[in-house]
Each structure stands twice: as C-alpha cells, then as structure tokens.
Enzyme design. Structure first.
Site, PDB file in Angstrom:
ATOM      1  N   GLY B  13       0.855  -1.191   0.000  1.00 41.70           N
ATOM      2  CA  GLY B  13       0.000   0.000   0.000  1.00 41.70           C
ATOM      3  C   GLY B  13       0.885   1.232   0.000  1.00 41.70           C
ATOM      4  O   GLY B  13       1.323   1.693   1.056  1.00 41.70           O
ATOM      5  N   ARG B  37      -0.790  -2.830  -5.488  1.00 40.39           N
ATOM      6  CA  ARG B  37      -1.589  -3.413  -6.580  1.00 40.39           C
ATOM      7  C   ARG B  37      -1.301  -2.687  -7.893  1.00 40.39           C
ATOM      8  O   ARG B  37      -1.034  -3.300  -8.919  1.00 40.39           O
ATOM      9  CB  ARG B  37      -3.086  -3.356  -6.227  1.00 40.39           C
ATOM     10  CG  ARG B  37      -3.703  -4.770  -6.274  1.00 40.39           C
ATOM     11  CD  ARG B  37      -5.193  -4.811  -6.012  1.00 40.39           C
ATOM     12  NE  ARG B  37      -5.796  -3.478  -5.942  1.00 40.39           N
ATOM     13  CZ  ARG B  37      -7.076  -3.270  -5.660  1.00 40.39           C
ATOM     14  NH1 ARG B  37      -7.844  -4.307  -5.400  1.00 40.39           N
ATOM     15  NH2 ARG B  37      -7.599  -2.078  -5.605  1.00 40.39           N
ATOM     16  N   SER B 134       0.214   8.368  13.133  1.00 42.46           N
ATOM     17  CA  SER B 134      -0.149   9.779  12.971  1.00 42.46           C
ATOM     18  C   SER B 134       1.079  10.628  12.687  1.00 42.46           C
ATOM     19  O   SER B 134       2.177  10.354  13.192  1.00 42.46           O
ATOM     20  CB  SER B 134      -0.825  10.316  14.241  1.00 42.46           C
ATOM     21  OG  SER B 134      -1.065  11.728  14.054  1.00 42.46           O
ATOM     22  N   LYS B 188      -6.046   5.802  18.261  1.00 46.89           N
ATOM     23  CA  LYS B 188      -5.836   6.698  17.098  1.00 46.89           C
ATOM     24  C   LYS B 188      -7.123   7.470  16.812  1.00 46.89           C
ATOM     25  O   LYS B 188      -7.081   8.656  16.456  1.00 46.89           O
ATOM     26  CB  LYS B 188      -5.450   5.868  15.860  1.00 46.89           C
ATOM     27  CG  LYS B 188      -5.377   6.667  14.565  1.00 46.89           C
ATOM     28  CD  LYS B 188      -4.173   7.595  14.564  1.00 46.89           C
ATOM     29  CE  LYS B 188      -4.203   8.699  13.497  1.00 46.89           C
ATOM     30  NZ  LYS B 188      -4.512   8.330  12.138  1.00 46.89           N
ATOM     31  N   HIS B 191      -7.338  10.263  19.153  1.00 44.57           N
ATOM     32  CA  HIS B 191      -6.335  11.261  18.728  1.00 44.57           C
ATOM     33  C   HIS B 191      -6.951  12.141  17.637  1.00 44.57           C
ATOM     34  O   HIS B 191      -6.851  13.366  17.674  1.00 44.57           O
ATOM     35  CB  HIS B 191      -5.086  10.560  18.183  1.00 44.57           C
ATOM     36  CG  HIS B 191      -4.151  11.465  17.434  1.00 44.57           C
ATOM     37  ND1 HIS B 191      -4.386  11.823  16.105  1.00 44.57           N
ATOM     38  CD2 HIS B 191      -3.036  12.143  17.810  1.00 44.57           C
ATOM     39  CE1 HIS B 191      -3.428  12.641  15.703  1.00 44.57           C
ATOM     40  NE2 HIS B 191      -2.607  12.873  16.727  1.00 44.57           N
ATOM     41  N   ASN B 192      -7.621  11.496  16.664  1.00 48.41           N
ATOM     42  CA  ASN B 192      -8.219  12.266  15.550  1.00 48.41           C
ATOM     43  C   ASN B 192      -9.328  13.189  16.045  1.00 48.41           C
ATOM     44  O   ASN B 192      -9.466  14.320  15.569  1.00 48.41           O
ATOM     45  CB  ASN B 192      -8.753  11.310  14.476  1.00 48.41           C
ATOM     46  CG  ASN B 192      -7.614  10.661  13.693  1.00 48.41           C
ATOM     47  OD1 ASN B 192      -6.432  10.894  13.991  1.00 48.41           O
ATOM     48  ND2 ASN B 192      -7.959   9.830  12.729  1.00 48.41           N
ATOM     49  N   GLU B 195      -7.655  16.061  17.581  1.00 47.14           N
ATOM     50  CA  GLU B 195      -7.080  16.852  16.488  1.00 47.14           C
ATOM     51  C   GLU B 195      -8.147  17.797  15.920  1.00 47.14           C
ATOM     52  O   GLU B 195      -7.922  18.989  15.731  1.00 47.14           O
ATOM     53  CB  GLU B 195      -6.581  15.892  15.405  1.00 47.14           C
ATOM     54  CG  GLU B 195      -5.985  16.525  14.157  1.00 47.14           C
ATOM     55  CD  GLU B 195      -5.702  15.466  13.076  1.00 47.14           C
ATOM     56  OE1 GLU B 195      -4.977  14.492  13.387  1.00 47.14           O
ATOM     57  OE2 GLU B 195      -6.224  15.614  11.955  1.00 47.14           O
ATOM     58  N   LYS B 266     -13.169  12.971   6.527  1.00 46.81           N
ATOM     59  CA  LYS B 266     -13.087  11.551   6.130  1.00 46.81           C
ATOM     60  C   LYS B 266     -14.011  10.687   6.964  1.00 46.81           C
ATOM     61  O   LYS B 266     -14.359   9.607   6.606  1.00 46.81           O
ATOM     62  CB  LYS B 266     -11.637  11.053   6.265  1.00 46.81           C
ATOM     63  CG  LYS B 266     -10.809  11.194   5.002  1.00 46.81           C
ATOM     64  CD  LYS B 266      -9.393  10.696   5.248  1.00 46.81           C
ATOM     65  CE  LYS B 266      -8.796  11.386   6.464  1.00 46.81           C
ATOM     66  NZ  LYS B 266      -7.467  10.871   6.851  1.00 46.81           N
ATOM     67  N   HIS B 464     -40.556   8.383  36.912  1.00 46.85           N
ATOM     68  CA  HIS B 464     -39.208   7.792  36.928  1.00 46.85           C
ATOM     69  C   HIS B 464     -38.620   7.764  38.327  1.00 46.85           C
ATOM     70  O   HIS B 464     -37.578   7.158  38.529  1.00 46.85           O
ATOM     71  CB  HIS B 464     -38.291   8.604  35.991  1.00 46.85           C
ATOM     72  CG  HIS B 464     -38.621   8.415  34.529  1.00 46.85           C
ATOM     73  ND1 HIS B 464     -38.394   7.228  33.855  1.00 46.85           N
ATOM     74  CD2 HIS B 464     -39.187   9.243  33.627  1.00 46.85           C
ATOM     75  CE1 HIS B 464     -38.797   7.361  32.600  1.00 46.85           C
ATOM     76  NE2 HIS B 464     -39.307   8.573  32.432  1.00 46.85           N
TER      77      HIS B 464
END
Lengths: 487, 487
Positions: B13, B37, B134, B188, B191-192, B195, B266, B464
């Site tokens: 990749g 590929r 990252s 991760k 983290h994003n 970010e 994304k 409740h």
C-alpha cells in the site's frame, strides 16, 4: 372461547404505558383483550376497567387464548421492554396468528430492530407496525401522540381506532401514517432527543433566573405560568410552574430544592446524537442536553471538582451578579433566549429527520409530523403549529431558521439572547444548551466561516487539497516551503 | 528468489503514508520489501529510495513474491484504504504466509474491524496488530507517532523497528504497546477527535482576532509564532503561523483569504463522538468541532441564510466591535482562552479513553498515551508532557481539570476566557468550541446543577422517581395533584 364476542383489538404488556393505553382504547368503545406474562397485571387492569366506567376489557391468561380472542384480521399491540423481550413476545403470539394478522410494537425501539422484525413477520405472512407512542402515563390514558410506521395495510386496519385514541387538537387527531419500515420508531427517537433539548433549555432558564436573578420559587412559579400563556405555551412549561408550587412534606420550603441534581437516562437520547453524527447533521443543542445528563450523573466528581478548584483559588462568583440585576428585564430576556434557543433545537431535529428521510426514501412530511406533535406528547406546544405552517409554506425548507417568520423572530430576540448567554458566561454557569443553539445560529447564518484556515492546515499536513473562492478546481500548496522561503 | 537476501519487513500500500513510512523504515537501516496493486507505485518508491540515499528497498510485483521475499517470522505492514480493501489485501497475502507470521494494519480502521480480523488471522495461525499511525506525510517519512494494539508477540517481533522509526522525543520513542484487541485503532480514533478539537479552537482564535480584533494576516503570523514559544507550543500552532505568511500567486494578499470555507471530512471524527455517546462520556468540544465541519460544508445554505436574516432585519455587527477593542489585551485574552479550552478538550478525550479501557479491560496507561503523542503526531505539543505528568501524579485522575496544576492554570485564565467568549457572543460569532469547553468546565465543577428540575419533570410525566439531597431512597410524587390543590 369462540362463542364469546371477539375483541376488536389486543394489547400485551400492561406496565404504565400499556395498561393506560388499553383502558383508553376500551373507553373509546373498542372491545379489547389484554394479556401480560405476570398475570396479576391482567387482574389489575380488569379492576381499573370496571372502576373507570365498565370498559369493554377482557383479560386473557395465555398467549393462545389471547390471540384467539381477537377478531380477524387480528391486530395486536405489544408494549414490552425494547430489545429481546419484544422478540420473545412476538414468538409466543405468532404461533397462533394467521396470515393477514398484524403486530404493532409501541415501545421505544431502535428503528433497525423494527425493520428486521418486519421482514421476519413477512415470512409468516404477518403485517408489522413500529409505532412511537408519546405522552407518558397521562397521555397514554387520555390521548397520546402516535407515530406508526411500517405496513400501510396494518395501519389501515386500525386507522379508526388510532384516530379515536390519539390526542385531539383543532386540526384533527395526533396520528398519521409516518412511512415505510422503521420510520415511526425513528421519528419517536428524534421526538425524545428534542424532548431532552427542551428540558435542558428550561432548566437553564431556571438556573439563570434563580442563581443570577435571585428569584424565589414562588416568583418562578408565577413566571412559568405567565410564559405558558404566551409563545412558550407548552406541556413542559406548564408542569414546570406546577413543580415550583409543591411544598416539601419532610421540611420547610419547596420540594424541588430537596431533589438530588443527578439525572437518570434510559438511552434513547444517545441514539439521536449518534444518528446525527452518522448523517453529518449538526445537532448541538440535543447533544448538549445529553452531555448535561451524563455530567449531572457524576455528582461525587462534581463535588470534588468544586473543592479542588476552590483550593486552586476559584472564588465563587455565582449569585454575586444578582445584586445589580434588573429582575424584570432579566425575566423578559430569559423568555426570549429560551424561545430563540428552542427554534434552533427544533431546526436541528427536523434536519435530522430530513437527512434520514432522504437516505431511506421515507418521504417524511415534516408539516404533518409537527401537526401530530401538537397534542398528546411530551413536547406538545402551540409552537409546533407554527412549525407546521413553516413547512406548509415551504416543504423543502432548508432549516426552520430561514423560514421568514422564524427568521424575523430570531432577529427580534437576538439581543436579549446574547445578553442572557453572556451574563451566564460571566456569572460562571454558562448555559450549555442555549450556548449550543446560539453557536448553531451564528455558524449556520454566516456566509464566511474561519473554515478556510482548517482547509489550509489539512492541505499542509495531509495533502487533502482545498478549493478557492475565486476560481474552480482543487489545489495543493507546499505551505511550509513557501512560508519559510520568504521568512 | 530465495538466494537473494530476504527483507526484514514488508509494506503493502504505497499511497502518501505507505510510501513515506516504507522509506523511513529503510532509512533506519531495515531492508524492506514493498508491494502495491498498481505496480507503477512500486517503481515510484524504488526511484525515491535510490534518490534519498540508496535506501534498502526491494520492489515486488505479485503478492506471492512479496510475501516470500520477507524473512520469517514475517511482519507485513499494510496501509490500504480502511474497510473492504484491507480484507482483500489480507486474503491475497495470507495465502502465502505461514503460522507465526504477522499482519500489521496501519490505516485509520474502525477498532471492531481489527478485532474481527485478529480472530480470522488466528484461525490461520497468523498474528495481527491494528496500529494507529499519525503525523501526516512528513511524520510518516521522518518520525510518526505509532499506536500498535493487538498481539503482544507481533509487537515484540517489530519492537526494534518501531522504536527506531517512530518520532524521538527527550523521554524516548513515540511508540508503546497500547494493549489487546483494537485498542491501537481506538486510541488513534480519539487522537483524531482531539485533532479536530484543536483545529476548531485555533480557527476560533483566528476568527476572534481577525473579525473582532481587526488583525491583519501579518500580525496573525507574528502572534502564532510568539504563541509557539509559550504554553501553546505545538505543531498546529506552528503551521498556522506559516500559513498566514504564504502569498497568493493568483492575486494580491495572502492565500489563506482565497480558500473556500468548506471543510471536507473523512469520517473518523464521527466515530469519536458516537463512542462518547455510547459510553456516556461528555465530549462537547470534539462534538462542536465535528458540527462546525458539517455546517461549513453547507456553504450555499449559509449564504442563503445570511441573505434571509438580513432581509429579516439582522444588522451585520461583526467587526463593528473591533473599533473600541484594546488589541494587545484581546491577543493575551485569546491566548488564555485557547489554552483553557484545550485543557477541557483533552480532558474529554482522556475520559473517553478511560471509559473504553474500563469497558474492554485494556488497562490503558493514559500517561503513556500522552507521552507517545509528544512527538510525530498532528497534535504533538509540549502541553502533552504536562498531561503525562498529571497522570503520573495520579493515574486514577478523574479529569485533567482537577489535576492541581491544571486546576490552578484554569483559575488563572478563567476571567480572560469568559471575556473572549462573551465578546464573541456579543459580536455575533459565538465560538462553538470555546463555548463547549467553558460549558464543560462550568458544568463539571459545580456541586449543585439545575438537574433537580429535570428529575422532577421526569417523575411528573413518566413516574421515573427521584432521590433527595437529605435522605436515602427513591421517591415519587403526584406533582400535578399537589400543585393544583394548594393553588
């Protein structure tokens, strides 16, 4: 069994909502069979049926007798705990049901479970409806808001019953065929998210008036009664004024001040926030109300945090602001802030419904949804009639905020809204829901946002490319090299 | 094939991240086989390898040759698009792999997909790691932050490589074994989310300084350079000052003003918000940053909304506030507001990690997470060292906000923070992220919240029950009856 007159409809699951809905149906003249796994509930319902006007309710004590006691094509409402209990109840009944019969789940179900059950029922030749029911105990008994989705045939079989049982408002009963699949459950889920938002915004108005305005519970009761005769007229505002009047039987003062500030939560609220994220729809007011329930649940942590921050030098300035406050103007400002914040919260809920309707091609009618929420349900309010009208004016309205009528109201209330939120921020209580609504308004209405900087950053470190305002195409720039060259 | 020396590791990749990571590995002295590929990418990587120092990279043009070119136990990093492409690559390569070999997915994968693949790999006797990577293009090439989770043996097989390849900071390489299962991908993901929060808060500081303070791009470049020497020192603050220096080569002025304010996304950010709701963790700053990306995407709707509201009488007050503004003090206030808002955003991210760690039994070391984020990744900053120290002082810290050092800093910056948020609200730009952080701070630190009213409402319409502040037990009250009786 067959010789006795058959019931027109059946209802299984006789907890608070089920029992009251069954009695409501019987009261409207529809003979109903009732069943519950714990059979004592059946007898309890029969007692109430006798006491509340010899209502045509017949108790059944086995799934078989229950199903066979209903005339064909049979319609069975089930009101059991969402999830596995619903599947177990369906299995128990479908054994005796025949093709053309219909199951109606009235619980707070996740819409995809309903879609699974619709196809499972189809394999047995059965019809299926996932129906949102709102209005709590009192609504179920006297007139709820009903949100049926799934098989139109099944809806048609019981249309006459639903239209009698639902709450009645000046433009008809609070029920309509929502659409295919799990659309009924999805609409109920969004109703619950909006309900969370309304309750949060009202609690923030209370917070500002009490802790910044220094108002007593008596004054608060008066104000909410007054608000209930104006643009804020609604079930939640009405019950809020009632709440401030109830004395504490264990001591002096009102009961509301003795209640622990820790909110429980059943979980449907989180679905709304998760679906909004899934569909890329901004729903900050609903999300803020959910966050406040989570944070209120951390009572011990909050008490510790207050201590730690005091030790770190934080002087408690809440309440100090109330000394120089013009109470009358504050009350009027808070009223306007609450109304403007509500418009934004409903705009978010409606946009979520539209995004899902497009994705699932349910073809939801938003004016109709606002109409059936005008009565019976927890968020019922005169305000919903104006939302109905906004969508009648323009069914493709991008957001309630840009409906000409609502836009004018937002502009009129804007100054008061900013004063209240600014005051709360400086007093140290920074109303999360009102802030979220104002941020939504200020972000949605701006032609130019600071997102250009974010695009530049994403292009710099991830080569995501950006667009320009003055020419078409996607661009990439070697930002660091260029910046360091002439520096 | 066998006679030629085998590579120590393989990487499949070769898009932006894959190509640069492969070259980085080779650069650190580890012979690497690369495959893709689209084979042209292989040649492209070989060209770069020879240009950038005759790096030990061997190109392979079929899955079979690629796998067989790696010494045993083989470690193969794959960096293809998350989702189905990963499954296709795994099945293509695993055909030739042997028990004890290991697959390492370095993409932005949903953690449950990794947990599924760990089980599938085990059936073939293969080990599996889901590794967050990252740092963008530049980080991958020169030193990323690496977050490997899954099989510890697999981690051990490549530990020496990862520790050389990762970014280096004064207390070691920015990599550590995160924990079992999909913990690496989850970390991760958080983290994003953080970010997104950092980028939103920085864009709001820009918004206030530019539109309320009236600052030019040159002044902004200076300010962000200055801030990068203080408590806000970080990759994102550094690149922001660079961005303001880049001229537009199609016209006069700086390029940043010509960029369309429409943010792409994304999707990993939405996972963070959905998981926070799932785990009942309040993460308003991260949610606000996601909402702003969605709303910024509605460029046409926003332009229309601006027009509709202008017609409804909204006078554009943005910028008008800047005349009477003391620029110097505003800059200092905004710096403090940005720092305080950041502490709250990181507190939310860390709490989300802790909640998931408890649920999955990952036993995450939050101090270690902060340490490996100190270098290489997009949110790298000196600030993370202070977070590491906070958790070293108290591994069970309930929230960063109640760490004594951070608490002191919040108290010191509180007044400036409220001034900036208040100013933005009155100027009509109401910074969503800073508002969300302030609301989180003001809600988390209050011993008494207005949630008592919400509990009373829920008891009134849904039975409740509520708890009291002065005695144990759950209570239910007939609110309406009592309120109407005494009136």
């Amino acid at each position: 069994m067959e010789s006795a007159a058959l019931s027109r409809i059946g209802l299984a699951g006789l907890a608070v909502m089920g029992q009251n809905l069954a009695l409501n149906i019987a009261e409207k003249g529809f003979p109903i069979s009732v069943y519950n796994r714990t059979t004592s509930k059946v007898d309890e319902t029969l007692d109430r049926a006798a006491v509340e006007g010899n209502l045509p309710v017949s108790g059944q004590y086995s799934p078989r007798d229950f199903v066979l006691s209903i005339q064909r094509p049979r319609s069975l409402i089930i009101l059991v705990k969402a999830g596995a209990p619903v599947d177990q109840t369906i299995d128990a009944f479908s054994e005796y049901m025949e093709p053309g019969d219909c199951i109606i789940d009235g619980g707070n179900e996740w819409y995809q479970n309903t879609e699974r059950r619709i196809s499972e029922a189809e394999q047995k030749g059965l019809l299926y409806l996932g129906m949102g029911v709102s209005g709590g105990e009192e609504g179920a008994r006297n007139g709820p808001s009903l949100m049926p989705g799934g098989s139109f045939q099944a809806y048609d079989n019981i249309k006459d019953i639903l239209e009698k049982v639902a709450a009645q408002v000046e433009d008809g009963p609070c029920v309509t065929y929502i659409g295919e699949g799990g659309s009924g459950n999805f609409v109920k889920m969004v109703h619950n998210g909006i309900e969370y938002g309304d309750m949060q915004l009202i609690s923030e108005a209370y917070d500002v008036l009490k802790n910044v305005g220094g108002l007593s519970n008596e004054e608060l009761a008066e104000i909410f009664t007054e608000w209930n005769s104006g643009e804020l007229e609604s079930f939640l505002v009405e019950i809020t004024s009632d709440i401030f009047r109830v004395k504490d039987e264990f001591g002096d003062g009102e009961l509301v001040d003795k209640i622990l500030d820790k909110t429980g939560m059943k979980g449907t609220g989180k679905w709304t926030v998760q679906q909004a994220a899934e569909l890329s729809v901004a729903a900050p007011t609903i999300a803020a109300s959910l966050d406040c329930r989570y944070l209120s649940g951390l009572k011990d942590e909050r008490e510790n945090a207050a201590k730690v921050l005091r030790e770190a030098g934080l002087k408690e300035e809440i309440g100090s602001a109330s000394s120089g406050i013009d109470k009358k103007r504050l009350v009027d400002d808070v009223r306007q802030a609450l109304y403007a914040s509500k418009i934004c919260s409903y705009a978010q809920g409606m946009n979520l419904l539209r995004a899902k309707s497009l994705e699932k091609s349910w073809n939801l009618n938003f004016g109709e949804l606002a109409r059936i929420w005008k009565g019976g349900c927890i968020i019922r309010a005169v305000f919903l009639d104006r939302i109905k009208k906004a969508y009648q004016r323009n069914p493709d309205l991008a957001s309630l905020v840009v409906d000409p009528e609502f836009a004018k109201e937002m502009v009129q209330r804007q100054a008061a809204w900013r004063r209240v939120v600014g005051l709360a921020v400086s007093a140290g209580i920074s109303t999360p829901g009102m802030c979220a609504s104002l941020a939504y308004f200020d972000t949605y209405r701006r032609a130019r946002l600071p997102a250009n900087l974010v695009q530049a950053q994403r292009d710099l470190f991830g080569a995501h490319t950006y667009e320009r305002t003055d020419r078409p195409g996607a661009y990439h720039t070697e930002w660091t090299k260029l910046a360091r060259k002439n520096h």
